[in-house]
Scaffold this active site. Structure first.
Site, PDB file in Angstrom:
ATOM      1  N   GLY A  46       0.979  -0.935   0.087  1.00 35.55           N
ATOM      2  CA  GLY A  46      -0.376  -0.016   0.385  1.00 35.55           C
ATOM      3  C   GLY A  46       0.787   1.139  -0.234  1.00 35.55           C
ATOM      4  O   GLY A  46       1.500   0.850   0.036  1.00 35.55           O
ATOM      5  N   GLN A  51       2.411  10.154   1.007  1.00 38.61           N
ATOM      6  CA  GLN A  51       4.136   9.269   1.298  1.00 38.61           C
ATOM      7  C   GLN A  51       4.954   9.523   0.296  1.00 38.61           C
ATOM      8  O   GLN A  51       6.293   9.630   0.630  1.00 38.61           O
ATOM      9  CB  GLN A  51       3.874   8.145   1.691  1.00 38.61           C
ATOM     10  N   CYS A  95       5.713  -0.078   7.194  1.00 36.82           N
ATOM     11  CA  CYS A  95       5.234   0.787   6.712  1.00 36.82           C
ATOM     12  C   CYS A  95       6.351   2.114   5.726  1.00 36.82           C
ATOM     13  O   CYS A  95       7.902   1.879   6.882  1.00 36.82           O
ATOM     14  CB  CYS A  95       4.413   2.736   7.290  1.00 36.82           C
ATOM     15  N   LEU A  96       6.149   1.876   4.191  1.00 38.31           N
ATOM     16  CA  LEU A  96       7.240   2.371   3.671  1.00 38.31           C
ATOM     17  C   LEU A  96       7.815   3.785   3.904  1.00 38.31           C
ATOM     18  O   LEU A  96       8.892   3.577   3.234  1.00 38.31           O
ATOM     19  CB  LEU A  96       6.888   2.399   2.799  1.00 38.31           C
ATOM     20  N   HIS A 137      -5.023   1.614   7.106  1.00 39.53           N
ATOM     21  CA  HIS A 137      -3.594   1.626   6.811  1.00 39.53           C
ATOM     22  C   HIS A 137      -3.566   2.898   6.132  1.00 39.53           C
ATOM     23  O   HIS A 137      -2.799   3.885   5.863  1.00 39.53           O
ATOM     24  CB  HIS A 137      -2.244   0.786   6.649  1.00 39.53           C
ATOM     25  N   GLU A 138      -3.600   2.786   5.172  1.00 42.99           N
ATOM     26  CA  GLU A 138      -3.460   3.980   3.784  1.00 42.99           C
ATOM     27  C   GLU A 138      -4.522   4.942   4.427  1.00 42.99           C
ATOM     28  O   GLU A 138      -4.309   5.827   3.850  1.00 42.99           O
ATOM     29  CB  GLU A 138      -3.987   3.222   2.322  1.00 42.99           C
ATOM     30  N   HIS A 141      -3.055   7.198   7.074  1.00 42.72           N
ATOM     31  CA  HIS A 141      -2.400   8.400   6.687  1.00 42.72           C
ATOM     32  C   HIS A 141      -3.077  10.084   6.033  1.00 42.72           C
ATOM     33  O   HIS A 141      -2.021  11.339   5.762  1.00 42.72           O
ATOM     34  CB  HIS A 141      -1.304   7.580   5.039  1.00 42.72           C
TER      35      HIS A 141
HETATM   36 ZN    ZN Z   1       1.808   3.783   5.674  1.00 43.76          ZN
END
Ligand code: ZN
Length: 175
Positions: A46, A51, A95-96, A137-138, A141
């Site tokens: 995701g 991000q 998380c990226l 989660h996304e 963000h």
């Molecule tokens: Zn994340």
């Protein structure tokens, strides 16, 4: 398609409430394509627009983990949560924007979301399993929230310090 650099926590842009997407135009389609390519390349399941430094309400995901299976890329524009289950699920999230760090987060096991597709259609779908965890989660963000915000202050500070160190090291490598 262009791979976009992923912001690493701590970054003020990861803490912002994102604005709705106003129009699905060529720029937005390009952004969605870039985000999917960046997510697959990372690799991750995701990626949310903030991000990559775009403070707009959209995210992409694909939770198909079996590499033999066909990919299932999804682009969710202006998503809304319309229902969550009472039952919860705990999953070790990463998380990226917080590379190499993982922690258990408990969230509703199922979630229903309504969003606009890249074709401009409004759809609603219910997610469970990894898809439900990832979608929530996304979605977080887009409201400036990271999975770290679910952890205790000590663990959060520990991870944040590690990320600050990582960013210093990466900055040095660039020069
Ligand atoms: Zn994340």
């Amino acid at each position: 398609m262009t791979l976009r650099p992923i912001l690493i926590h701590p970054d003020p842009r990861l803490k912002k409430l994102c604005d709705p997407v106003a129009a699905i135009d060529r720029d937005l389609r390009r952004l969605a394509d870039d985000m999917l390519a960046t997510m697959y390349e990372a690799p991750g399941i995701g990626l949310a627009a903030p991000q990559v430094g775009v403070l707009r309400r959209l995210f992409v995901m694909d939770c198909i983990k079996d590499h033999a299976a066909a990919p299932q890329p999804m682009v969710l524009i202006n998503p809304e949560v319309t229902w969550v289950s009472e039952a919860t699920r705990t999953y070790e999230e990463g998380c990226l924007s917080v590379p190499e760090q993982f922690a258990d987060v408990t969230r509703p096991a199922e979630v229903r979301m309504r969003w606009t597709t890249l074709e401009g259609k409004v759809v609603e779908e219910q997610f469970d399993g990894l898809w439900a965890t990832c979608a929530q989660h996304e979605f977080d963000h887009l409201n400036g929230k990271l999975f770290l915000d679910y952890l205790g202050p000590l663990k959060r500070q520990m991870i944040t310090r590690k990320m600050e160190k990582l960013k210093r090291e990466r900055a040095r490598e660039t020069f």
